[in-house]
Design a protein around this motif. Structure first.
Motif, PDB file in Angstrom:
ATOM      1  N   VAL A  18      12.286  -8.126  -9.661  1.00 15.29           N
ATOM      2  CA  VAL A  18      11.926  -9.330  -8.912  1.00 15.29           C
ATOM      3  C   VAL A  18      10.435  -9.267  -8.604  1.00 15.29           C
ATOM      4  N   PRO A  19       9.679 -10.276  -9.007  1.00 18.12           N
ATOM      5  CA  PRO A  19       8.249 -10.257  -8.683  1.00 18.12           C
ATOM      6  C   PRO A  19       8.033 -10.151  -7.168  1.00 18.12           C
ATOM      7  N   THR A  20       7.341  -9.090  -6.756  1.00 17.79           N
ATOM      8  CA  THR A  20       7.117  -8.872  -5.328  1.00 17.79           C
ATOM      9  C   THR A  20       5.637  -8.772  -4.972  1.00 17.79           C
ATOM     10  N   SER A  21       4.822  -8.394  -5.930  1.00 13.54           N
ATOM     11  CA  SER A  21       3.395  -8.224  -5.656  1.00 13.54           C
ATOM     12  C   SER A  21       2.580  -8.823  -6.789  1.00 13.54           C
TER      13      SER A  21
ATOM     14  N   PHE B 229       6.354  -2.473 -10.561  1.00 15.23           N
ATOM     15  CA  PHE B 229       6.845  -3.027  -9.304  1.00 15.23           C
ATOM     16  C   PHE B 229       7.547  -4.356  -9.475  1.00 15.23           C
ATOM     17  N   ASN B 230       7.218  -5.073 -10.505  1.00 18.07           N
ATOM     18  CA  ASN B 230       7.764  -6.419 -10.673  1.00 18.07           C
ATOM     19  C   ASN B 230       8.808  -6.507 -11.787  1.00 18.07           C
TER      20      ASN B 230
ATOM     21  N   THR C 210      -2.426   2.307 -15.527  1.00 20.29           N
ATOM     22  CA  THR C 210      -3.396   1.231 -15.289  1.00 20.29           C
ATOM     23  C   THR C 210      -2.838   0.342 -14.176  1.00 20.29           C
ATOM     24  N   ALA C 211      -3.677  -0.519 -13.640  1.00 17.58           N
ATOM     25  CA  ALA C 211      -3.213  -1.472 -12.617  1.00 17.58           C
ATOM     26  C   ALA C 211      -2.120  -2.363 -13.196  1.00 17.58           C
TER      27      ALA C 211
ATOM     28  N   ARG D 137       0.833  -1.203   0.000  1.00 14.05           N
ATOM     29  CA  ARG D 137       0.000   0.000   0.000  1.00 14.05           C
ATOM     30  C   ARG D 137       0.864   1.249   0.000  1.00 14.05           C
ATOM     31  N   PHE D 138       1.902   1.233   0.824  1.00 15.21           N
ATOM     32  CA  PHE D 138       2.824   2.361   0.856  1.00 15.21           C
ATOM     33  C   PHE D 138       3.434   2.578  -0.528  1.00 15.21           C
ATOM     34  N   ALA D 139       3.953   1.503  -1.129  1.00 15.29           N
ATOM     35  CA  ALA D 139       4.652   1.605  -2.411  1.00 15.29           C
ATOM     36  C   ALA D 139       3.720   2.067  -3.534  1.00 15.29           C
ATOM     37  N   VAL D 140       2.521   1.514  -3.591  1.00 10.84           N
ATOM     38  CA  VAL D 140       1.583   1.900  -4.654  1.00 10.84           C
ATOM     39  C   VAL D 140       1.176   3.361  -4.494  1.00 10.84           C
TER      40      VAL D 140
END
Length: 140
Positions: A50-53, A46-47, A38-39, A23-26
């Protein structure tokens, strides 16, 4: 930098949003952007390394931020939902060639006359979306 992070955390807490790294990062990412991503674009950003979310986490985060009024959904084209952390009233311009989106100041336009609407319609909110070609695409 820490002052900005503290402000983001305080804003999330003041809206009753549990502060998680996602939430902080987004929210921090959206505050720093003006391109109305877009989402899928947020998830990809973010990924990259390294895939993180998961994409589901990004969607849930965006919904949580939207539900408390920190982010708004912007629908400028059919089937595409974009997100904007600028929650102040403003309009949008969308380039028909490159799809870039730009904020237009609210004061740029006079309030429309809603007197001509048929009886029974009540306007609670409006915004204008302008479609055309940005200066980069015009010169290309």
């Amino acid at each position: 930098m820490q002052q900005q992070a503290d402000k983001i955390i305080q804003t999330l807490k003041s809206k009753g949003v549990r502060v998680t790294p996602q939430r902080f990062a987004v929210y921090a990412d959206l505050l720093a952007r003006s391109d109305h991503p877009t989402a899928e674009q947020i998830s990809s950003h973010f990924n990259q390394d390294v895939p993180t979310s998961s994409q589901a986490t990004i969607y849930k985060t965006l919904q949580a931020l939207r539900d408390v009024g920190l982010v708004r959904e912007v629908l400028l084209e059919e089937g595409v939902c974009r997100y904007d952390a600028n929650i102040d009233p403003h309009h949008h311009f969308r380039c028909q060639s490159c799809s870039e989106v730009e904020d237009i100041a609210w004061e740029q336009f006079q309030t429309p006359n809603f007197q001509g609407l048929r009886p029974g319609l009540q306007v609670n909110h409006y915004e204008l979306t302008l479609h055309g070609y940005c200066d980069r695409c015009q010169s290309a």
